[in-house]
Write a protein that holds these residues in place. Structure first.
Motif: not given
Lengths: 218, 689
Positions: B82-84, B65, B61-62, B103-104, B59, B79-80
Motif C-alpha cells: 500500500a505504501l510501497n 534498510l 532501499r527500504r 516483512t524482514v 528500488d 513494508i506494505t
C-alpha cells in the motif's frame, strides 16, 4: 514496593534519555527514507512512571480515544513498546507519511498500513539503538495497530504485575509541515526494569569512566 | 542445500509465499520455490548474490534498510505494498504483476544472525480494494466533486478532512489547504457555526438550515446556508457539512432593506422639514422685516437730510424776500418815495406768512404744535377753502362738493383740518394727471361697536369727511404704508411724504381716525371721521378777521421780549389797537416795572427770556397783581401743552403769529377781564388744551 523514580537516578535517566534521542534520530533517518521528506523527531522529555500515573497522563488528553502501534520485545529485558497518539491525529500522521492530496477515503484505507510501518520504524529505531548500546540483544516483534484508551493499552495479555513501571517518552513528530505529538511507552515488569538499570549503569561506566560512578554512589 | 534441513526445505518450498534468507553480508543463502517462480530466478542462480545484484533497477532501499536493521539491531520491519507500490519485480503465474507485502526479520539459529525476508502475495486483495474504491469514487465523484454547494467533511475534532472543488472556489483556498484546517476558523459567525456543529454532532438527521457568514482567503465576506449531518466510519465520527451560497439572495435583501430605509428616511426628513418650515418662514420673515426696518431707517435719515436741506432752502428764499423788500423799502423811504412802498410791504408780509405756514406745518408734523381745538363746522371750513382748492387742483379736474345737511359739529384744530383737506386734494390731483373728478363729501354717522372696531375708535356719533378721486388707485402694499412718514410714491422733489402722516397724527390726536379705500384702476377715497361735538359753535372772530381790533380804553400792556424786532412789532400792534404799551427787554427789568405801582392791565411775555423764565416772571407778578392776565409768547411749543402748565388767567400764543391773531387774542383777554372770578372760564376762540 519501590517507587519507580527511585529505581533510576538522575544520571541513569539522563543516560537513558541520551540513548532514546540517539534511537529516535536513527528512526528519523529511516523515516526520511520512507517518506522522502525532511523528518524531525524530537524528544522533549523522558520519565519513569508508575502504570497508574502513565494512564492518567494519557487520559488528560481530552480526546480519550487513542491509537497505538504495538511491538513486543524479549530478551534480557522483556516488555511492550507502544507508540501512542490521539486517534484524531492519526489521519494527520498518515497524510504526513503518504503526502499528496489523497482523498479522505484512501487516507483512511491506508491508515492501518501507514501507522504500522511508521510505528514500526520509530519503535525499531528506539528499541534497537537502546539494546545495541546496552550491548544486549532483544527480539522485537512485528507491529500491530490497536485503537483504544490508555487503560486498555496497559492491560494487554499477559497482564502486567502490580507496580509495573513505564518508561514514558514524550515524542514530537514533524514532517511535511505537520506537527504531531505522541508518546512512546515501554512497559517493563520489575525484574526487567532492574535489569535495565544495571545495563544503564554499565553503559555509563563504560562511557564516563569511574569518576561519575563514585560521585553518584547511592 | 544442506541435507540436515531437508524437512524444513520441503515445507519452505511448499509454502505460498516467498522466503529468502540473507547472511550477515546480505547475500542469499536460502531462496524458496515460490520466490524462484515469482522472480524467474532459480535458487541456484540466486545463491550467494545480493538482492541488488539479483534485481538491478529495482528500488530496494527500504528493504535493504530493513535488512541492515534486522542484522544489526534485531528488529523486524514491515513494508506494505500500500505504501510501497513497487518493490520486487515479481509476476504471477499468468504473467501479471504480483503485488506483494514484505516483512524482514532477524533469525538466530546458532550460526550467527541471519535475515529472513518474507514476501506475501496481496494481488487479489489489492485488486478488490481497487475495484471497490473506484466504484465508490465514481459514485462519490458524481455527487461531491461536481456539486455546486460546498461540501466539507470534518472529523470529531472539527478539523476539515475533505473539501470539494466548490469549497475551494468558495473559500479561496485550494482543497489541499482546506484539509487540516479547523473548520470553525473559516467562519466569521462563530455562534452560528457552533450551533450548526452542535446540532450535527448530536443528532443524526439534519435539523434546520442556518445562515452562517464565512470569510474567504482574500478577507471578503460570504453568506452561506449550512446544514450538517453526522456519520461514522468504524469507530470514527465525521460530520459532513453542505454550505449553499446565498450571497445573491442576501444582496437582494440588503438592497430592498436599503431602499426601504431610504424611503423611510426621506419621509422622516420631509416631516421634519414641514415642522420646521413654519419656523423657518417666520425666522426669514423676521429677518426680512429687520432688514426692511434698517433700510427704512436709512431712507428716513436720507429723507430727513433732504427735508432739512429743502426747508433751509425755502426759508432762505423767504427771508430773502423779506429782507429784500425791507431794504428797498428803506431806500424808498430814505429817498422820500413813499408811494411805491405798498408793494414791498405786501411782498414782505406774504413771505413772512408763507414762512409761518411752513413752520406751522413742520411743528405739526413733529407733533409738538399745541393744537388749538375749537368747534368746527366742516362744511363751512371746506367752503372757505374752496377757492384755494380750485386754484390748486387746476382746470382738468372737476371739483364736486357734497356737503351733508345739518352736519354735526366737530372739535378740532381748524388749521390742521384745512391742511388735511388741502393735502388730500393735492394727492387726488396728482393721482389724476389726465383729469378726473374730485369729490369732497361730508356726512353724519353713528358707529356701532363693530363699525367702530373697524375704524379703531370708540362707538358713537361721528362726522365723516371723504375726499374721493377717479385716479389710478393704490395697490394694497402702497395703502399699507401710505401713512408712514416719508413714504411717498411721488418723484423726488414732488412730495416729502409727510402729508398723510401728518393727517394721521392730527386725526388721532382729535380722537378720530382716517382710512384709505382704494382699488387699482378705480380710484381712491380717503375718509376721515371725527367725533361729534355736542356743544355750540359760537360765532367767533376767526384768526383772519381784520375788523374790530381796536379798543377804546387805552389799557396798559407790558411787553417783555428780548428780541427787538418782535418786541417792536408787538408794541406797534398794541399802539395801533389803542393800547398803551410798556416794554421790558428781560425778566429783571420786567419785574422792576411789575413791582412798581404802575398800572398794568395785561402782561405779554416771551417764555424764553435771557435771565428769568417768563413763567417765573408771571408768577412773581401775580403775587402782587392777583388778577393780572398773562399772555405768553413762545416760538418753541414744547412747553405749551398741558393744563398743568397754565394756571388760571394765563394764555399762550405761539410764534409766528400774525398781527391780527395777536390783536384778537389781546382783545379777548382784556375783554374778559371783568368776568374773571379767579377760575378759568371758556370764552370764544381762546381755548387752550
Amino acid at each position: 514496593m519501590n517507587s519507580p523514580s527511585t529505581l533510576l537516578n538522575a544520571l541513569e535517566l539522563d543516560a537513558l534519555t541520551e540513548l532514546v534521542n540517539l534511537g529516535v534520530s536513527n528512526a528519523a533517518l529511516s523515516l526520511r527514507e520512507m517518506v522522502r521528506e525532511e523528518v524531525v523527531l524530537t524528544v522533549p522529555k523522558v520519565a519513569v512512571l508508575g502504570r497508574d500515573e502513565a494512564i492518567s497522563i494519557l487520559a488528560k488528553n481530552e480526546n480519550k480515544r487513542l491509537v497505538a502501534v504495538h511491538q513486543v520485545f524479549e530478551g534480557d529485558i522483556t516488555g511492550r513498546a507502544l507508540l501512542i497518539f490521539p486517534e484524531a491525529r492519526s489521519l494527520e500522521l498518515v497524510r504526513a507519511v503518504v503526502g499528496g492530496e489523497l482523498p479522505l477515503e484512501e487516507i483512511m484505507e491506508l491508515e492501518q498500513e501507514a501507522l504500522a510501518e511508521t510505528g514500526n520504524v520509530l519503535l525499531n529505531g528506539c528499541l534497537g539503538t537502546i539494546a545495541n548500546n546496552l550491548e544486549r540483544s532483544l527480539k522485537i516483534s512485528l507491529p500491530e495497530v490497536i485503537h483504544g484508551q490508555g487503560e486498555e493499552f496497559f492491560s494487554l495479555n499477559p497482564p502486567p504485575q502490580a507496580g509495573d513501571s513505564v518508561l514514558f517518552i514524550y515524542i514530537n513528530f514533524a514532517v511535511r509541515h505537520r506537527d504531531i505529538e505522541g508518546y512512546i511507552a515501554m512497559l517493563l515488569d520489575m525484574p526487567s526494569l532492574e535489569t535495565l538499570k544495571v545495563m544503564v549503569s554499565n553503559y555509563i561506566r563504560r562511557i564516563a569512566g569511574e569518576q561519575a560512578i563514585t560521585s553518584n554512589a547511592p | 542445500m544442506p541435507p540436515s534441513a531437508n524437512s524444513d526445505y520441503r515445507i519452505l518450498n511448499s509454502i505460498n509465499g516467498g522466503f529468502v534468507v540473507l547472511d550477515q553480508d546480505a547475500r542469499v543463502t536460502t531462496w524458496n520455490a515460490w520466490m524462484a517462480t515469482a522472480s524467474g530466478i532459480s535458487a541456484d542462480d540466486a545463491r550467494r548474490k545480493t538482492l541488488s545484484e539479483l534485481f538491478p533497477g529495482a528500488d530496494l532501499r527500504r528493504v535493504m534498510l530493513a535488512v541492515q536493521s534486522a542484522l544489526a539491531t534485531n528488529t523486524s520491519t514491515i513494508i506494505t505494498h500500500a505504501l510501497n507500490p513497487s518493490l520486487f519485480p515479481l509476476l504471477t503465474r499468468s504473467q501479471r504483476t504480483l503485488l506483494h507485502d514484505v516483512t524482514v526479520s532477524p533469525i538466530e539459529d546458532g550460526r550467527g544472525l541471519e535475515c529472513l525476508i518474507h514476501i506475501t502475495d496481496v494481488t487479489m486483495a489489492t485488486r478488490r480494494e481497487k475495484y471497490l474504491r473506484e466504484q465508490q469514487n465514481a459514485r462519490y465523484d458524481a455527487v461531491v466533486e461536481s456539486a455546486p454547494d460546498v461540501i466539507l467533511t470534518i472529523d470529531e475534532e472539527g478539523v476539515v478532512q475533505l473539501a470539494n472543488p466548490a469549497a475551494a472556489a468558495q473559500f479561496g483556498f485550494s482543497a489541499a489547504d482546506l484539509v487540516g484546517r479547523s473548520a470553525a476558523s473559516l467562519f466569521d459567525s462563530k455562534d452560528a457555526w457552533a450551533e450548526v456543529w452542535r446540532q450535527a454532532i448530536a443528532e443524526d438527521a439534519i435539523a434546520q438550515q442556518r445562515e452562517v457568514t464565512a470569510r474567504r482567503k482574500d478577507g471578503t465576506i460570504s453568506y452561506l446556508e449550512a446544514s450538517g449531518s453526522r456519520w461514522s466510519s468504524g469507530s470514527r465520527i465525521f460530520v459532513t457539512v453542505i454550505l449553499r451560497d446565498i450571497n445573491e439572495r442576501r444582496a437582494a435583501e440588503v438592497a430592498l432593506r436599503r431602499s426601504e430605509g431610504n424611503a423611510r428616511a426621506a419621509a422622516q426628513a420631509l416631516a421634519e422639514l414641514n415642522l420646521t418650515l413654519e419656523q423657518r418662514v417666520k425666522d426669514r420673515t423676521d429677518q426680512l422685516m429687520k432688514a426692511e426696518e434698517a433700510l427704512r431707517q436709512g431712507q428716513k435719515m436720507e429723507a430727513i437730510g433732504q427735508l432739512t436741506g429743502g426747508i433751509a432752502h425755502d426759508f432762505n428764499n423767504l427771508l430773502q424776500g423779506i429782507t429784500g423788500a425791507l431794504n428797498l423799502l428803506q431806500k424808498r423811504i430814505a429817498a422820500g418815495r413813499i408811494s411805491e412802498t405798498e408793494r414791498f410791504i405786501t411782498g414782505a408780509v406774504e413771505s413772512a406768512q408763507r414762512a409761518a405756514a411752513l413752520t406751522h406745518r413742520l411743528l405739526a408734523f413733529s407733533r409738538q404744535q399745541p393744537i388749538d381745538p375749537r368747534p368746527v363746522d366742516e362744511n363751512n371750513l371746506i367752503a372757505s377753502v374752496e377757492e384755494l382748492l380750485r386754484r390748486t387742483i387746476g382746470e382738468t379736474i372737476q371739483l364736486r362738493f357734497a356737503p351733508a345737511a345739518d352736519l354735526w359739529l366737530v372739535r378740532c384744530d381748524a388749521n390742521q383740518l384745512e391742511n388735511a383737506v388741502l393735502n388730500l386734494s393735492i394727492n387726488a390731483r396728482d393721482a389724476m394727471p389726465t383729469g378726473g373728478v374730485l369729490t369732497i363729501e361730508t356726512s353724519n354717522q353713528t358707529l356701532s361697536s363693530s363699525d367702530a372696531k373697524a375704524w379703531d375708535v370708540k362707538p358713537g356719533d361721528y362726522v365723516m369727511l371723504r375726499v374721493k378721486d377717479t385716479g389710478a388707485g393704490m395697490p394694497r402694499e402702497v395703502q399699507a404704508r401710505a401713512f408712514d412718514p416719508f413714504f411717498t410714491t411721488k418723484a423726488i422733489g414732488k412730495g416729502t411724504g409727510l402729508g398723510l402722516s401728518m393727517i394721521y397724527g392730527f386725526v388721532r390726536q382729535s380722537e378720530g381716525a382716517v382710512r384709505i379705500f382704494s382699488e387699482v384702476g378705480k380710484g381712491s377715497s380717503i375718509e376721515i371721521c371725527l367725533p361729534r361735538f355736542h356743544g355750540d359753535l359760537e360765532v367767533a372772530s376767526s384768526a383772519q378777521d381784520d375788523g374790530d381790533n381796536r379798543t377804546e380804553k387805552g389799557e396798559v400792556v407790558l411787553v417783555v421780549e428780548d428780541e427787538a424786532v418782535v418786541r417792536l412789532l408787538v408794541v406797534e400792534v398794541l399802539k395801533e389797537l389803542g393800547y398803551y404799551p410798556l416794554e421790558a427787554v428781560d425778566g429783571a427789568s420786567a419785574l422792576r416795572i411789575l413791582g412798581s405801582s404802575q398800572r398794568i392791565d395785561l402782561l405779554i411775555t416771551d417764555l424764553g427770556l435771557p435771565d428769568i423764565n417768563g413763567r417765573a416772571v408771571a408768577d412773581e407778578a401775580l403775587t402782587r397783581r392777583k388778577n393780572l392776565p398773562v399772555l405768553f409768547m413762545t416760538g418753541y411749543a414744547a412747553q405749551a401743552a398741558g393744563d398743568a402748565f397754565l394756571a388760571d388767567g394765563m394764555e399762550i400764543i405761539t410764534k409766528p403769529f400774525t398781527m391780527e391773531v395777536l390783536a384778537a387774542r389781546v382783545r379777548d383777554i382784556i375783554a374778559t377781564v371783568p368776568a374773571r372770578t379767579g377760575a378759568r372760564t371758556r370764552s370764544a376762540g381762546s381755548q387752550i388744551l
